[in-house]
Design a protein around this motif. Structure first.
Motif: not given
Length: 199
Positions: A144-155, A168-177
């Protein structure tokens, strides 16, 4: 490929981590060993540990076993959970981009009954058979192909934003605009919980 541990060694580790050994643990260990083999990852908990991101599709026994074999953990951002209710996992080699999805075959349960009709307990019957079945009878595999954005990688070190509604704080581009506002998913209506008055 040379496995770092044998099936029995991984099963002992899985039983210790999970609290008991069951058919789901055997499936999870075998599923992860097959995924590692397909990708050519020999030492996922050692020299290859930064090469792997794993997506699991169920929150049951098999997932604990997958984590034991792969070394992937939620807290290390290398284990991703998708609640699809399937005994399946997708293993992504981030160094090559190759990914393989391994899913337990539903027919393996009937095959376990036919292999060991002398064992009355279903869990014991499946544990024995799942150790003995060949990979093709136990699993379906698919590249399969899995698209991983940079925010999905460890580190990943991304910007932290603050929800304009709850603070509250939100990490890793999980916010909604929405309508020019930055919201957390709960305030945007995706909450898994409902606030109640203090008791």
């Amino acid at each position: 490929m040379v496995n770092v541990k044998t099936l029995d060694e991984y099963l002992a580790d899985a039983a210790q981590a999970h609290g008991h050994l069951c058919a789901g643990q055997v499936l999870g260990v075998r599923l992860a060993m097959l995924g590692m083999c397909k990708l050519g990852i020999e030492d996922p908990r050692g020299k290859d540990r930064k090469r792997l991101v794993t997506f699991v599709e169920i929150d049951r026994c098999a997932t604990d076993a997958v984590a034991v074999v792969t070394g992937c953990r939620l807290g290390k951002r290398a284990l991703k959970f998708r609640d699809w209710g399937k005994v399946a996992a997708t293993f992504v080699d981030v160094s090559t981009g190759k990914a393989v999805r391994v899913a337990a075959r539903e027919s393996s349960k009937a095959l376990a009954r036919s292999m060991h009709p002398e064992i009355p307990d279903k869990n014991e019957q499946q544990m024995r058979a799942y150790r003995e079945m060949n990979d093709q009878d136990l699993f379906d595999t698919q590249w399969v192909n899995v698209e991983l954005g940079p925010e999905e990688f460890p580190g990943y070190k991304g910007e932290r934003v603050v929800c304009e509604q709850c603070g509250e704080g939100i990490n890793f581009c999980r916010e909604v605009r929405r309508e020019g506002k930055v919201l957390c998913r709960a305030c945007a209506g995706e909450s898994y919980y409902t606030p109640v008055a203090e008791k």
